[in-house]
Design a protein around this motif. Structure first.
Motif, PDB file in Angstrom:
ATOM      1  N   PRO A 180       0.846  -1.208   0.000  1.00  0.00           N
ATOM      2  CA  PRO A 180       0.000   0.000   0.000  1.00  0.00           C
ATOM      3  C   PRO A 180       0.873   1.247   0.000  1.00  0.00           C
ATOM      4  N   VAL A 181       0.464   2.249  -0.773  1.00  0.00           N
ATOM      5  CA  VAL A 181       1.229   3.490  -0.812  1.00  0.00           C
ATOM      6  C   VAL A 181       1.075   4.213   0.524  1.00  0.00           C
ATOM      7  N   GLU A 182       1.962   5.157   0.767  1.00  0.00           N
ATOM      8  CA  GLU A 182       2.011   5.837   2.053  1.00  0.00           C
ATOM      9  C   GLU A 182       0.687   6.492   2.422  1.00  0.00           C
ATOM     10  N   GLU A 183       0.006   7.073   1.427  1.00  0.00           N
ATOM     11  CA  GLU A 183      -1.264   7.756   1.706  1.00  0.00           C
ATOM     12  C   GLU A 183      -2.334   6.773   2.171  1.00  0.00           C
ATOM     13  N   VAL A 184      -2.315   5.561   1.619  1.00  0.00           N
ATOM     14  CA  VAL A 184      -3.277   4.536   2.028  1.00  0.00           C
ATOM     15  C   VAL A 184      -3.023   4.105   3.467  1.00  0.00           C
ATOM     16  N   VAL A 185      -1.778   3.872   3.818  1.00  0.00           N
ATOM     17  CA  VAL A 185      -1.444   3.469   5.184  1.00  0.00           C
ATOM     18  C   VAL A 185      -1.818   4.577   6.174  1.00  0.00           C
ATOM     19  N   ALA A 186      -1.532   5.819   5.795  1.00  0.00           N
ATOM     20  CA  ALA A 186      -1.852   6.942   6.685  1.00  0.00           C
ATOM     21  C   ALA A 186      -3.354   7.049   6.921  1.00  0.00           C
ATOM     22  N   ALA A 187      -4.136   6.869   5.865  1.00  0.00           N
ATOM     23  CA  ALA A 187      -5.597   6.955   6.007  1.00  0.00           C
ATOM     24  C   ALA A 187      -6.126   5.796   6.835  1.00  0.00           C
ATOM     25  N   MET A 188      -5.592   4.595   6.626  1.00  0.00           N
ATOM     26  CA  MET A 188      -6.020   3.455   7.432  1.00  0.00           C
ATOM     27  C   MET A 188      -5.741   3.700   8.913  1.00  0.00           C
ATOM     28  N   THR A 189      -4.597   4.283   9.199  1.00  0.00           N
ATOM     29  CA  THR A 189      -4.224   4.555  10.587  1.00  0.00           C
ATOM     30  C   THR A 189      -5.140   5.609  11.212  1.00  0.00           C
ATOM     31  N   ALA A 190      -5.400   6.681  10.452  1.00  0.00           N
ATOM     32  CA  ALA A 190      -6.226   7.776  10.974  1.00  0.00           C
ATOM     33  C   ALA A 190      -7.689   7.366  11.109  1.00  0.00           C
ATOM     34  N   MET A 191      -8.145   6.418  10.270  1.00  0.00           N
ATOM     35  CA  MET A 191      -9.562   6.077  10.225  1.00  0.00           C
ATOM     36  C   MET A 191      -9.860   4.702  10.805  1.00  0.00           C
ATOM     37  N   ALA A 192      -8.918   4.125  11.517  1.00  0.00           N
ATOM     38  CA  ALA A 192      -9.067   2.745  11.985  1.00  0.00           C
ATOM     39  C   ALA A 192     -10.381   2.497  12.710  1.00  0.00           C
ATOM     40  N   GLU A 193     -10.787   3.426  13.563  1.00  0.00           N
ATOM     41  CA  GLU A 193     -12.003   3.225  14.344  1.00  0.00           C
ATOM     42  C   GLU A 193     -13.243   3.119  13.470  1.00  0.00           C
ATOM     43  N   ARG A 194     -13.183   3.645  12.265  1.00  0.00           N
ATOM     44  CA  ARG A 194     -14.329   3.623  11.348  1.00  0.00           C
ATOM     45  C   ARG A 194     -14.750   2.190  11.002  1.00  0.00           C
ATOM     46  N   ILE A 195     -13.829   1.237  11.153  1.00  0.00           N
ATOM     47  CA  ILE A 195     -14.153  -0.149  10.823  1.00  0.00           C
ATOM     48  C   ILE A 195     -15.256  -0.686  11.726  1.00  0.00           C
ATOM     49  N   THR A 196     -15.490  -0.043  12.863  1.00  0.00           N
ATOM     50  CA  THR A 196     -16.473  -0.552  13.824  1.00  0.00           C
ATOM     51  C   THR A 196     -17.903  -0.436  13.325  1.00  0.00           C
ATOM     52  N   ILE A 197     -18.147   0.340  12.266  1.00  0.00           N
ATOM     53  CA  ILE A 197     -19.524   0.425  11.770  1.00  0.00           C
ATOM     54  C   ILE A 197     -19.854  -0.706  10.806  1.00  0.00           C
ATOM     55  N   VAL A 198     -18.846  -1.482  10.417  1.00  0.00           N
ATOM     56  CA  VAL A 198     -19.064  -2.589   9.485  1.00  0.00           C
ATOM     57  C   VAL A 198     -19.524  -3.814  10.264  1.00  0.00           C
ATOM     58  N   SER A 199     -20.432  -4.583   9.699  1.00  0.00           N
ATOM     59  CA  SER A 199     -20.963  -5.750  10.404  1.00  0.00           C
ATOM     60  C   SER A 199     -19.874  -6.771  10.679  1.00  0.00           C
ATOM     61  N   ALA A 200     -20.043  -7.519  11.765  1.00  0.00           N
ATOM     62  CA  ALA A 200     -19.063  -8.535  12.150  1.00  0.00           C
ATOM     63  C   ALA A 200     -18.903  -9.587  11.063  1.00  0.00           C
ATOM     64  N   GLU A 201     -19.985  -9.913  10.378  1.00  0.00           N
ATOM     65  CA  GLU A 201     -19.916 -10.939   9.333  1.00  0.00           C
ATOM     66  C   GLU A 201     -19.017 -10.511   8.175  1.00  0.00           C
ATOM     67  N   ARG A 202     -19.124  -9.235   7.765  1.00  0.00           N
ATOM     68  CA  ARG A 202     -18.290  -8.752   6.658  1.00  0.00           C
ATOM     69  C   ARG A 202     -16.825  -8.663   7.081  1.00  0.00           C
ATOM     70  N   VAL A 203     -16.595  -8.241   8.305  1.00  0.00           N
ATOM     71  CA  VAL A 203     -15.224  -8.201   8.828  1.00  0.00           C
ATOM     72  C   VAL A 203     -14.636  -9.611   8.866  1.00  0.00           C
ATOM     73  N   ARG A 204     -15.413 -10.557   9.369  1.00  0.00           N
ATOM     74  CA  ARG A 204     -14.954 -11.946   9.454  1.00  0.00           C
ATOM     75  C   ARG A 204     -14.587 -12.493   8.078  1.00  0.00           C
ATOM     76  N   ASP A 205     -15.426 -12.233   7.089  1.00  0.00           N
ATOM     77  CA  ASP A 205     -15.155 -12.761   5.752  1.00  0.00           C
ATOM     78  C   ASP A 205     -13.838 -12.231   5.192  1.00  0.00           C
ATOM     79  N   GLU A 206     -13.550 -10.948   5.417  1.00  0.00           N
ATOM     80  CA  GLU A 206     -12.275 -10.395   4.951  1.00  0.00           C
ATOM     81  C   GLU A 206     -11.108 -10.956   5.747  1.00  0.00           C
ATOM     82  N   LEU A 207     -11.307 -11.138   7.043  1.00  0.00           N
ATOM     83  CA  LEU A 207     -10.249 -11.726   7.860  1.00  0.00           C
ATOM     84  C   LEU A 207      -9.934 -13.142   7.387  1.00  0.00           C
ATOM     85  N   ASP A 208     -10.973 -13.911   7.048  1.00  0.00           N
ATOM     86  CA  ASP A 208     -10.768 -15.270   6.536  1.00  0.00           C
ATOM     87  C   ASP A 208      -9.951 -15.249   5.252  1.00  0.00           C
TER      88      ASP A 208
END
Length: 483
Positions: free
Chosen positions: A195-223
């Motif tokens: 990932p380019v630097e801007e992508v990593v920076a945005a992921m870091t700044a917006m990490a908490e935003r992942i909490t609005i995604v359903s557990a099922e969708r998170v699980r599928d990506e983790l798998d």
């Protein structure tokens, strides 16, 4: 870690896509039908990326200017069967022969600040649709009616360089769909992209935003990340950006502060190494790999250590009962991620048993202890073999070789006993009905007590035969009455 191998198709993507479509003339026929109705149809996303990379793909994801009702009418006239995958999201699926395809209307999607579901609006242009895709390498398309390769955001160049960039600003892209931050980790693990630097920076700044995604969708990506060829790289990205703190907090918690004398391992690094070593041993499993259960167990096997860490007066570190604590934590986390009951039970059993082998010493276990090891592992014995072997990460070669030889010895003993006694089918010599008949009692908790007595006897002494088991049962019954 190696990135995806360059493909000659990077220099002529249109030819690569045309070759791929030669094997699916039905798709071209469908494109003609959409064209006759005044609509465009384009292959888009992962199938385009994989074709250009020379990777196999079984997906046929296409996008169209047609609205869902129009798509459904065209598909009904062409397909053997159609079904509504998600009309609200613009997607209609169809099957013709062995080919399955999903047709999605040009769209954009974004999340409300407090919503778990995307709000969808339809678009009117292919480029607009591509601009709302997650990464430039997935924002390429192939217009089927005109055989035209479309790459408005430089996805081809990013494929060549092995880079992950977003078509629009990373902040806007991840705000539209926070799950894209986890997809970044998946593509790092699957394709070896950076990932380019801007992508990593945005992921870091917006990490908490992942909490609005359903557990099922998170699980599928983790798998998908775990089942990739190089999951360590993707998991590291999730930890380094802070996203793992919200979706799998037990993993970054393994980054324990090391004591000044370095008398215990880096538990986080150890766990990732065990994961890699378990993957390398998956060919020992009956079905081979990739195996989600063994990978989850390898990753989580030490998550009880932060809660159980204690420092002795001499500075040594202990993690007593971290196996039991870890099993409870694993069960809680896997349930929160909405894993199936089977996966939860299998992973937690492995976590709970992963230290059992260390009581074996240099072979001091009795046959009874070996039988109990097999009985407790149950249908997870093959995975427990893999996990236990993978859990040796010592840099001392002699110690590592000694541990492997000792486990070889345990497996040989299990094999000998299994051949003689069918260990996987261990049962008492008498069943519940026989117990009630011999003791002259009806159903109740006493039958369970007698069954457990006979099971312990079976594990201690091996097969007894019905007569010896009956004699032992009556002796137990008499002693119980005397007590």
């Amino acid at each position: 870690m190696a990135t995806a191998s360059p493909s000659p198709a990077l220099h002529d993507p249109g030819a690569a896509l045309a070759d791929r479509l030669d094997a699916a003339p039905e798709v071209l026929e469908l494109a003609r039908r959409f064209g006759d109705a005044g609509h465009t149809l384009a292959l888009v996303g992962g199938p385009v990326r994989d074709a250009v990379l020379g990777r196999p793909t079984h997906d046929w994801d296409v996008t169209t200017s047609a609205r869902p009702d129009d798509s459904e009418r065209i598909l009904d006239a062409w397909a053997d069967a159609t079904w509504d995958v998600g009309r609200d999201y613009g997607t209609i699926a169809a099957r013709k022969g062995d080919l399955q395809i999903e047709v999605t209307t040009y769209r954009s999607e974004e999340y409300d600040a407090s919503s778990r579901k995307p709000q969808v609006s339809y678009g009117d242009s292919l480029e607009g649709d591509l601009s709302r895709r997650d990464f430039t390498v997935n924002a390429m398309a192939y217009l089927l009616d005109s055989a035209t390769f479309v790459d408005p955001f430089g996805g081809l160049a990013d494929l060549d360089a092995g880079l992950l960039r977003t078509p629009v600003s990373p902040t806007q892209s991840f705000d539209d769909d926070p799950l894209r931050m986890m997809r970044a980790a998946r593509f790092v693990a699957q394709l070896g992209f950076t990932p380019v630097e801007e992508v990593v920076a945005a992921m870091t700044a917006m990490a908490e935003r992942i909490t609005i995604v359903s557990a099922e969708r998170v699980r599928d990506e983790l798998d998908k990340t775990l089942l990739a060829d190089h999951p360590r790289a993707g998991l590291t990205l999730l930890v380094d950006t802070g996203i793992a703190a919200y979706v799998l907090p037990e993993l970054p918690a393994l980054r324990l502060e090391r004591d000044e004398h370095h008398r215990h391992k880096d538990v986080y690094d150890h766990s990732l190494t065990v994961l890699e070593q378990a993957i390398a041993l998956e060919d020992r499993l009956p079905d081979g790999g990739p195996d989600l259960v063994i990978r989850l167990a390898a990753l989580l096997h030490d998550i009880g250590k932060p809660k159980t860490r204690r420092f002795a007066d001499d500075g040594t570190v202990t993690f007593h009962h971290h196996d039991v604590v870890g099993a409870k934590l694993a069960r809680k986390r896997l349930r929160a991620l909405r894993y199936s009951n089977d996966v939860v039970d299998e992973v937690t059993k492995l976590v709970e048993l992963h230290l059992r082998f260390h009581g074996y010493g240099t072979g001091e276990w009795t046959d009874s202890a070996v039988r109990r090891y097999v009985r407790d592992a149950g249908d997870q014995l093959a995975r427990l073999h893999v996990l236990t072997r993978a859990d040796s990460t010592t840099r001392n070669r002699r110690k590592a070789e000694r541990l492997q030889r000792t486990y070889d010895d345990l497996e040989r003993r299990i094999a000998v006993l299994a051949e003689a006694e069918e260990l996987e089918k261990i049962r008492p010599d008498l069943d519940g009905n026989a117990i009630m008949s011999i003791l002259g009692i009806g159903p109740g908790k006493v039958v369970g007590e007698a069954y457990r007595f006979l099971m312990d006897l079976r594990l201690d002494r091996g097969p007894l035969g019905e007569d010896a088991a009956r004699e032992a049962l009556l002796a137990w019954w008499a002693a119980r009455d005397d007590g």
